[in-house]
Design a protein around this motif. Structure first.
Motif, PDB file in Angstrom:
ATOM      1  N   VAL A  46      -3.110   5.409  -1.719  1.00 22.75           N
ATOM      2  CA  VAL A  46      -3.705   6.335  -0.760  1.00 22.75           C
ATOM      3  C   VAL A  46      -3.361   7.756  -1.187  1.00 22.75           C
ATOM      4  CG1 VAL A  46      -3.791   7.061   1.655  1.00 22.75           C
ATOM      5  CG2 VAL A  46      -3.390   4.648   1.094  1.00 22.75           C
ATOM      6  N   GLU A 106      -8.013   5.178  -1.635  1.00 22.32           N
ATOM      7  CA  GLU A 106      -8.389   5.888  -0.408  1.00 22.32           C
ATOM      8  C   GLU A 106      -7.886   7.320  -0.507  1.00 22.32           C
ATOM      9  OE1 GLU A 106      -6.882   3.879   3.089  1.00 22.32           O
ATOM     10  OE2 GLU A 106      -7.164   1.928   2.126  1.00 22.32           O
ATOM     11  N   TYR A 116      -7.444  11.127   1.937  1.00 22.44           N
ATOM     12  CA  TYR A 116      -7.586  11.797   3.233  1.00 22.44           C
ATOM     13  C   TYR A 116      -7.259  13.280   3.130  1.00 22.44           C
ATOM     14  CZ  TYR A 116      -7.631   6.969   4.782  1.00 22.44           C
ATOM     15  OH  TYR A 116      -7.947   5.654   4.929  1.00 22.44           O
ATOM     16  N   LYS A 154       0.847  -1.193   0.000  1.00 30.39           N
ATOM     17  CA  LYS A 154       0.000   0.000   0.000  1.00 30.39           C
ATOM     18  C   LYS A 154       0.885   1.246   0.000  1.00 30.39           C
ATOM     19  CE  LYS A 154      -4.221   1.340   2.381  1.00 30.39           C
ATOM     20  NZ  LYS A 154      -5.113   0.980   3.480  1.00 30.39           N
ATOM     21  N   VAL A 207      -1.412  10.192   8.221  1.00 27.81           N
ATOM     22  CA  VAL A 207      -2.282   9.492   7.268  1.00 27.81           C
ATOM     23  C   VAL A 207      -1.673   8.136   6.895  1.00 27.81           C
ATOM     24  CG1 VAL A 207      -3.293   9.531   4.942  1.00 27.81           C
ATOM     25  CG2 VAL A 207      -3.315  11.606   6.343  1.00 27.81           C
ATOM     26  N   LYS A 255      -2.406   5.850   9.817  1.00 30.42           N
ATOM     27  CA  LYS A 255      -3.845   5.605   9.930  1.00 30.42           C
ATOM     28  C   LYS A 255      -4.330   4.649   8.843  1.00 30.42           C
ATOM     29  CE  LYS A 255      -6.699   9.087   9.142  1.00 30.42           C
ATOM     30  NZ  LYS A 255      -7.185  10.476   9.308  1.00 30.42           N
ATOM     31  N   SER A 256      -3.792   4.831   7.623  1.00 29.36           N
ATOM     32  CA  SER A 256      -4.268   4.025   6.497  1.00 29.36           C
ATOM     33  C   SER A 256      -3.500   2.714   6.367  1.00 29.36           C
ATOM     34  CB  SER A 256      -4.143   4.825   5.201  1.00 29.36           C
ATOM     35  OG  SER A 256      -2.785   5.111   4.944  1.00 29.36           O
TER      36      SER A 256
END
Lengths: 170, 510
Positions: B32, B50, B52, B7, B72, B75-76
Motif C-alpha cells: 500500500v 494500492e 492513497y 499487507k 490509510v 482503511k486499507s
C-alpha cells in the motif's frame, strides 16, 4: 555551407558544416570530420563522428544562443553564434554578458525560513538577506553588494523555484 | 508472539518506497503506497498494489502526519507499516501509535528508538557497553558563555550536533572559538525547526576520520548477528555520496572487533530488527562509537550485494516474530560492492538541488549492476523532498573490478532535463586517491577544494560543439526546406527510404 562560432567550457570552435548525401562534412577549427546523425526522438540524437559513437541531447529554445548538451552523464552548457556576426560583435568590442542584475534570485529551489531585511532597508555587501531551507540545510543568502531593498517577493513559509525572484535592489 | 504480515503500508516515497514495494512483491505480500499531491504519478504510486492520497506537497502536511498514515493503514487493512528511512522512520511517538492501534511497526520498539535517537542517551549506552566514544558534552544553547567553556574542554575543532537529529541536519563544524556562538544559534534553530527540539551537543572533531558502519540484524528471541561493514567516507556536509563494502581499510581482525562492539550495544539496549551502528575510525585504526540508526539505511544495498541477504525481507520476518535461523558463522562475504547516490543536484555549484522534469532517463544494466530508482522517464523531481532520485549499486569480484564496472555503468546512464551527480561520480571513480582506497571524510575537500569535479576532455568538448552546430544547422535547413517545399513534394517515400538506408550503411561500414 554554414559557419558558426561555438563556445564550450571556455573553448571556442570555428565550425563549418555542409550536408552531403552520406552525412555531414564538418570542419572544426580546420580539422575535417565526417559526421552521421540519427534522430533518436525529441532533442536526442546519435552522432557518429568519424565513426566514434556519441549519444547527445541538445536542449534549449530554438532561438536561444545558449543551449545545454547532455552527454556522457554530463550537462554541458554551450553558446552558438553565426560566425560572421560573432566577428562583427568582437570587433565592435561588445560582450554578450547581460547588464548587472539588481535582482536577487534563488540559487536553488527551497523554502523561505527567514527574511532578515525589510523594504527600504539599506544593506551592505555580505549582509544576510534571507535564509532558505533546501534539502535539509539552511542556506544564508547574502547581499552581493551595497544597496537599498526596493521590493521583497517572498514570504516566510513559502517555497521558491530555482532562479525565482526573491528580492530587488534600487 | 508470531504474527503474520500479509499487507504492508509503505510510509515513504521515492526510491526507498519502490525498494520496499519490490520486497513485498518478492514475498507475495500486498503493498500500500501513500502519496502527496506532488507525487500523484510518482513511480512508487504506479508500482504499489494500492495507493492513497494523504495531503499537500509539504511533508509536514502529508508524509509526516501520523493520523493520515494510520488512517490509510486502517482503511486499507494493512497489518504492518514500513517507514523506510527519513520521515517517520526514527519517530518513537509514531512507532508507539502503531503499537497502540495494533499495527506492526517494522523497526525496533518505540523505547529503543527513543533511547538511541537521543544522542546523549545513545552515547551513555555506548559507554556502559564499553564502546570507545569521541570526547564530547551536552551544552545549553541559551547559555553561550558556559557552552564556550565546555567547548574549550572538548577541544577545537568542534562538531555541533542536534541531540534529536540525524542525517547531518543541524550539524555544524566550528574551528575557532570566535565562530562558536553564531554556529550554536544556527544549529539550535535548525534542530528546532527540523525535530521540534533545539537541544544540541558538541563533540571533538577528529582529523581526517573514516566513516565506517556495521549492519546488524537482531530477532525477538535474543539472536543478533552482524553483516560486516560499509565504508561511507565520501561525504559532503555529512551527507554520504558513495558507500562501499567491504571497506578497503578494514582487516578481518578489525571487522570482527567492530562487529562484536556493534552486537554488544545492540544486546545491551534490547535492539530488535535491522540496524546500523556507526563508527568514526581514525587513520591508525582506532574506532569510536558515533550513533545507532534504528532503520534501514540508504546504503543497505551494498551489504545485500556482498552477503546475498534481502534486508527488507529480514526486517519483515523479524517483525513477524520469526527466528533469524542463522548465526554469525553462517555469514559469508563475497566480492566488493559500491553505491553511488544519484541526486538531482549540481555538484559544481556546491551541490545545490535542481528540480524539474526528467526529459530523458535511461538506467544502466548488465553484469553486476543494480539500480534502485525512484523515478522513470518524464518523472518530475519536486523541490519538497530529498534530492536522491536513484542509487547505482555495482558488484565486482574485487574492488578494482567494482570501480571499473561502476565507471562503465555511469557512462551508460542517460539523464537530461536536470543536473545530477553522475559526472561527479565519474570523476571520483577516476580519482587516483580513491582508487588506492585512501579515504577519509575530508576526501572531497582535499581532492576538490574548488568543487570542480568535471574535467571535460577534448573529444567531449568537440563533440558537444558539433552537436550544437548540427542542431542549429538542421533548424536553419528545415526553415529553408519548408520555404521551397513545392520543389520537394516530388520526393516519393521510397526515395526517402533509400536515402536513409544509404545513410545507415555508411554508418555501419566501420
Amino acid at each position: 555551407m554554414l559557419r558558426y562560432l561555438v563556445t564550450i567550457d571556455g573553448h571556442e570552435y570555428d565550425i563549418e558544416m555542409e550536408y552531403r548525401a552520406e552525412g555531414f562534412d564538418v570542419s572544426l577549427n580546420g580539422k575535417k570530420r565526417k559526421v552521421i546523425q540519427y534522430k533518436l526522438g525529441e532533442s536526442r540524437s546519435l552522432l557518429l563522428v568519424d565513426g566514434q559513437s556519441h549519444e547527445v541531447d541538445v536542449r534549449g529554445g530554438c532561438l536561444d544562443s545558449s543551449k545545454i548538451i547532455f552527454m556522457q552523464g554530463q550537462e554541458i552548457p554551450g553558446q552558438i553564434e553565426d560566425y560572421n556576426l560573432a566577428q562583427l560583435r568582437k570587433t565592435a568590442g561588445m560582450t554578450t554578458a547581460a547588464a548587472i542584475d539588481r535582482t536577487v534570485r534563488a540559487p536553488m529551489p527551497g523554502l523561505v525560513v527567514e527574511v532578515k531585511v525589510a523594504k527600504g532597508d539599506s544593506v551592505t555587501k555580505g549582509q544576510p538577506l534571507l535564509v532558505i531551507e533546501a534539502m535539509k540545510m539552511e542556506n544564508i543568502i547574502k547581499a552581493q553588494g551595497d544597496g537599498t531593498v526596493k521590493e521583497i517577493y517572498v514570504e516566510v513559509g513559502k517555497s521558491v523555484e530555482k532562479a525565482g525572484k526573491m528580492l530587488e535592489f534600487e | 508472539m508470531k504474527r503474520s504480515i500479509r499487507k504492508i503500508l509503505i510510509a515513504n516515497r521515492g526510491e526507498i518506497a519502490v525498494r520496499v514495494i519490490r520486497a513485498c512483491r518478492d514475498m507475495g505480500l500486498t503493498s500500500v503506497a501513500v502519496y502527496s499531491e506532488a507525487d500523484c504519478t510518482a513511480y512508487h504510486v504506479r508500482l504499489a498494489d494500492e495507493a492513497y492520497l494523504i495531503g499537500e506537497a509539504l511533508s509536514s502536511e502529508s508524509y509526516l502526519v501520523h493520523d493520515k498514515i494510520i488512517d490509510v493503514a486502517k482503511k486499507s487493512g494493512a497489518d504492518a507499516i514500513h517507514p523506510g528511512y527519513g520521515f517517520l522512520a526514527e519517530n518513537a511517538t509514531f512507532a508507539q501509535r502503531c503499537a497502540d492501534e495494533g499495527i506492526i511497526f517494522i523497526g525496533p520498539s518505540p523505547k529503543t528508538i527513543a533511547m538511541l535517537g537521543d544522542k546523549i542517551q545513545a552515547r551513555r549506552a555506548a559507554i556502559e557497553a564499553n564502546l570507545p566514544v569521541v570526547p564530547g558534552a551536552e551544552i545549553d544553547a541559551a547559555n553561550v558563555h558556559k557552552a564556550l567553556e565546555t567547548a574549550a574542554d572538548v577541544r577545537f575543532p568542534i562538531l555541533i550536533k542536534a541531540t534529536a537529529g540525524g542525517g547531518g541536519k543541524g550539524m555544524r563544524m566550528v574551528e575557532k572559538a570566535e565562530e562558536f556562538e553564531e554556529a550554536v544559534k544556527r544549529a539550535s534553530s535548525e534542530a528546532l525547526s527540523a525535530f521540534g527540539d533545539g537541544r544540541v551537543f558538541i563533540e571533538h572533531f577528529l582529523q581526517r576520520p573514516r566513516h565506517i558502519e556495521i549492519q546488524i540484524l537482531c530477532d525477538h528471541h535474543g539472536n543478533c548477528i552482524h553483516l560486516g561493514e560499509r565504508e561511507c567516507s565520501i561525504q559532503r556536509r555529512h551527507q554520504k555520496l558513495i558507500e562501499e563494502s567491504p571497506s578497503p581499510f578494514v582487516t578481518e581482525k578489525l571487522r570482527q572487533e567492530m562487529g562484536e562492539a556493534a552486537i554488544k550495544i545492540a544486546r545491551s539496549t534490547g535492539y530488535v530488527g535491522a540496524g546500523t551502528v556507526e563508527f568514526m575510525v581514525d587513520q591508525e585504526g582506532h574506532y569510536y562509537f558515533l550513533e545507532v540508526n534504528t532503520r534501514l539505511q540508504v546504503e543497505h544495498p551494498v551489504t545485500e550485494m556482498v552477503t546475498g541477504f534481502d534486508l527488507v525481507r529480514e526486517q519483515v520476518r523479524i517483525a513477524e516474530g520469526d527466528v533469524l535461523g542463522y548465526d554469525q558463522s553462517d555469514i559469508r562475504f563475497s566480492g566488493h560492492a559500491i553505491e553511488c547516490r544519484i541526486c538531482a543536484e549540481d555538484p559544481e555549484q556546491g551541490f545545490v538541488p535542481s528540480s524539474g522534469v526528467l526529459k530523458n532517463y535511461r538506467i544502466p544494466s548488465g553484469p553486476g549492476v543494480r539500480v534502485d530508482s525512484g523515478v522513470v522517464i518524464f518523472s518530475e523531481v519536486p523541490v519538497y523532498y530529498d534530492p536522491l532520485i536513484a542509487k547505482l549499486i555495482v558488484w565486482g569480484k574485487d574492488r578494482d573490478e567494482a570501480i571499473l564496472r561502476t565507471r562503465r555503468a555511469l557512462d551508460e546512464y542517460r539523464v537530461s532535463g536536470l543536473k545530477t551527480t553522475l559526472g561527479f561520480h565519474q570523476a571520483v571513480m577516476d580519482n587516483a586517491t580513491f582508487r588506492q582506497g585512501k579515504l577519509s571524510t575530508s576526501f572531497l575537500a582535499e581532492e576538490y577544494p574548488d568543487n570542480r569535479f568535471i574535467q571535460l576532455d577534448d573529444t567531449v568538448r568537440e563533440t558537444a560543439a558539433i552537436a550544437l552546430a548540427l542542431d542549429k544547422f538542421l533548424r536553419a535547413r528545415k526553415i529553408a526546406v519548408s520555404n521551397n517545399s513545392s520543389s520537394r513534394r516530388g520526393d516519393s517515400n521510397w526515395k526517402q527510404f533509400h536515402r536513409r538506408k544509404n545513410l545507415r550503411n555508411f554508418g555501419g561500414s566501420r
